[in-house]
Design a protein around this motif. Structure first.
Motif, short mmCIF file in Angstrom:
data_model
loop_
_atom_site.label_atom_id
_atom_site.label_comp_id
_atom_site.label_asym_id
_atom_site.label_seq_id
_atom_site.Cartn_x
_atom_site.Cartn_y
_atom_site.Cartn_z
N TYR A 16 4.33 -7.92 -4.50
CA TYR A 16 5.66 -7.47 -4.08
C TYR A 16 5.52 -6.77 -2.73
N VAL A 17 6.30 -7.22 -1.74
CA VAL A 17 6.14 -6.75 -0.37
C VAL A 17 7.47 -6.30 0.21
N LEU A 18 7.41 -5.16 0.88
CA LEU A 18 8.53 -4.66 1.68
C LEU A 18 8.06 -4.54 3.11
N GLU A 19 8.81 -5.12 4.04
CA GLU A 19 8.53 -4.95 5.47
C GLU A 19 9.71 -4.23 6.11
N TRP A 20 9.39 -3.11 6.74
CA TRP A 20 10.42 -2.20 7.27
C TRP A 20 10.13 -1.94 8.74
N THR A 21 11.07 -2.34 9.58
CA THR A 21 10.96 -2.15 11.02
C THR A 21 12.20 -1.39 11.50
N TYR A 49 10.81 9.71 -25.74
CA TYR A 49 9.91 8.81 -25.03
C TYR A 49 9.16 9.59 -23.95
N THR A 50 7.96 9.10 -23.63
CA THR A 50 7.21 9.65 -22.51
C THR A 50 6.86 8.52 -21.54
N SER A 51 6.65 8.89 -20.30
CA SER A 51 6.24 7.94 -19.27
C SER A 51 5.65 8.74 -18.12
N ALA A 52 5.44 8.09 -16.98
CA ALA A 52 4.92 8.77 -15.79
C ALA A 52 5.63 8.26 -14.56
N ARG A 53 5.76 9.17 -13.58
CA ARG A 53 6.34 8.83 -12.29
C ARG A 53 5.42 9.40 -11.22
N LEU A 54 4.70 8.51 -10.53
CA LEU A 54 3.73 8.88 -9.51
C LEU A 54 4.34 8.74 -8.13
N LEU A 55 3.99 9.68 -7.24
CA LEU A 55 4.54 9.69 -5.89
C LEU A 55 3.44 10.01 -4.88
N THR A 56 3.65 9.54 -3.66
CA THR A 56 2.77 9.98 -2.57
C THR A 56 3.38 11.16 -1.82
N ARG A 57 4.46 11.72 -2.34
CA ARG A 57 5.13 12.86 -1.71
C ARG A 57 4.16 14.02 -1.49
N ASN A 58 4.24 14.64 -0.32
CA ASN A 58 3.35 15.75 0.06
C ASN A 58 1.90 15.32 0.21
N ARG A 59 1.66 14.03 0.13
CA ARG A 59 0.33 13.47 0.41
C ARG A 59 0.41 12.56 1.63
N ASP A 60 1.27 11.55 1.53
CA ASP A 60 1.46 10.61 2.63
C ASP A 60 2.88 10.08 2.63
N ALA A 61 3.42 9.89 3.81
CA ALA A 61 4.73 9.27 3.99
C ALA A 61 4.68 8.47 5.28
N TRP A 62 5.55 7.46 5.38
CA TRP A 62 5.46 6.54 6.50
C TRP A 62 6.84 6.21 7.04
N LYS A 63 6.92 6.06 8.34
CA LYS A 63 8.12 5.58 9.01
C LYS A 63 7.82 4.17 9.51
N TYR A 64 8.39 3.19 8.86
CA TYR A 64 8.17 1.77 9.12
C TYR A 64 6.81 1.33 8.57
N GLY A 65 6.70 0.02 8.34
CA GLY A 65 5.43 -0.54 7.88
C GLY A 65 5.65 -1.66 6.88
N ARG A 66 4.53 -2.14 6.39
CA ARG A 66 4.50 -3.18 5.36
C ARG A 66 3.88 -2.56 4.11
N PHE A 67 4.61 -2.60 3.01
CA PHE A 67 4.17 -2.02 1.75
C PHE A 67 3.90 -3.17 0.78
N GLU A 68 2.68 -3.25 0.31
CA GLU A 68 2.26 -4.39 -0.51
C GLU A 68 1.67 -3.88 -1.82
N ILE A 69 2.24 -4.33 -2.94
CA ILE A 69 1.81 -3.89 -4.27
C ILE A 69 1.64 -5.12 -5.15
N ARG A 70 0.49 -5.25 -5.77
CA ARG A 70 0.25 -6.34 -6.71
C ARG A 70 0.36 -5.77 -8.12
N ALA A 71 1.31 -6.30 -8.90
CA ALA A 71 1.62 -5.66 -10.17
C ALA A 71 2.06 -6.68 -11.22
N LYS A 72 1.88 -6.26 -12.47
CA LYS A 72 2.41 -6.98 -13.63
C LYS A 72 3.37 -6.03 -14.34
#
Length: 277
Positions: free
Chosen positions: A203-208, A105-128
């Motif tokens: 889908y939302v994550l709020e991290w404080t 099987y093949t697939s993909a795993r995308l990351l913001t690593r080495n581009r952007d990272a955050w300490k705390y915040g609200r992460f909002e993703i609209r997905a199916k």
């Protein structure tokens, strides 16, 4: 006529007051109003995901942790439109059944690593989400620098996980040294989303500094509190990066086998937004 005019004026004034009051209540209860948008990908382009925002995990995890530590069956590819592309305003991560680099099987795993990272915040993703036995899509976060050591000491935050043998059910989980699935002590909650595989949901994550909470379409269903003990319970005081992927099979995703008749399967993402105070 004067009485009618006065009545009209009073009615208009009352409606304006009610509208202002309702608007104020909505603003006060809308968590986005407490934040500023600091990063996003709206996928308003075509082709490969922008390299200025996204990197890839590549391969099958070998020789270190083959199957990415979960006995997963896929090979993650890089810069391959078949597995990760942007089209029609959406990011599409697509898993295929195909022989590739000694995997089936093949697939993909995308990351913001080495581009952007955050300490705390609200992460909002609209997905199916994809469907079918053997699919294991995830939206999650890992530490950028692993301040307290390797997994699970430095933590993991699973914003959304879904396994195809449990249709239309999503999970929210954290892993730390004190709470992790290896020891069976992970902190997790679940929510049934009846059409998660047919329609988009937010889908939302709020991290404080005090807690992490999860919601779907504004419905909060899980909270993990900072107990102010040690990093073993709360390593979430360091920057984390975001990850989007579809795994195939694995200890959890393949717990009831893999249906070879369902492929390809897609996770379709309308947008990814990160807010901070």
């Amino acid at each position: 006529m004067q009485r009618v005019a006065n009545s009209s004026f009073l009615l208009l004034f009352s409606l304006l007051f009610l509208f202002s009051h309702v608007s104020a209540q909505k603003s006060a209860s809308d968590p986005v109003d407490e934040y500023e948008l600091v990063w996003s990908d709206e996928f308003e382009y075509t082709g490969l995901p922008h390299s200025s925002k996204w990197t890839y995990d590549v391969g099958d995890g070998c020789p270190d942790i083959c199957g990415w530590g979960n006995n997963e069956l896929q090979f993650y590819t890089e810069d391959r439109l078949k597995n990760a592309r942007v089209e029609n305003g959406n990011l599409i991560i697509e898993a295929h059944k195909e022989a590739y680099e000694d995997r089936d099987y093949t697939s993909a795993r995308l990351l913001t690593r080495n581009r952007d990272a955050w300490k705390y915040g609200r992460f909002e993703i609209r997905a199916k989400l994809p469907s079918g036995k053997g699919t294991w899509p995830a939206i999650w976060l890992l530490p950028e620098e692993w301040e307290y050591g390797g997994w699970p000491e430095s933590g993991e935050i699973d914003l959304m996980e879904h396994v195809g043998h449990e249709p239309n059910r999503v999970y929210a989980t954290v892993h730390t040294q004190a709470f992790n699935h290896v020891n069976g002590t992970q902190d997790t909650d679940t929510l049934r989303v009846p059409d998660a595989e047919e329609n988009f949901h937010v889908y939302v994550l709020e991290w404080t500094p005090e807690q992490i909470s999860w919601s779907v379409d504004g419905q909060q269903y899980s909270t993990f509190e900072n107990r102010h003990a040690t990093y073993k319970e709360w390593p979430f005081d360091q920057p984390f990066h975001l990850i989007l992927n579809i795994a195939v099979g694995g200890n959890w995703g393949g717990a009831q086998g893999v249906d070879d008749s369902i492929w390809p399967q897609k996770m379709i993402i309308d947008y990814v937004r990160v807010y901070q105070n």
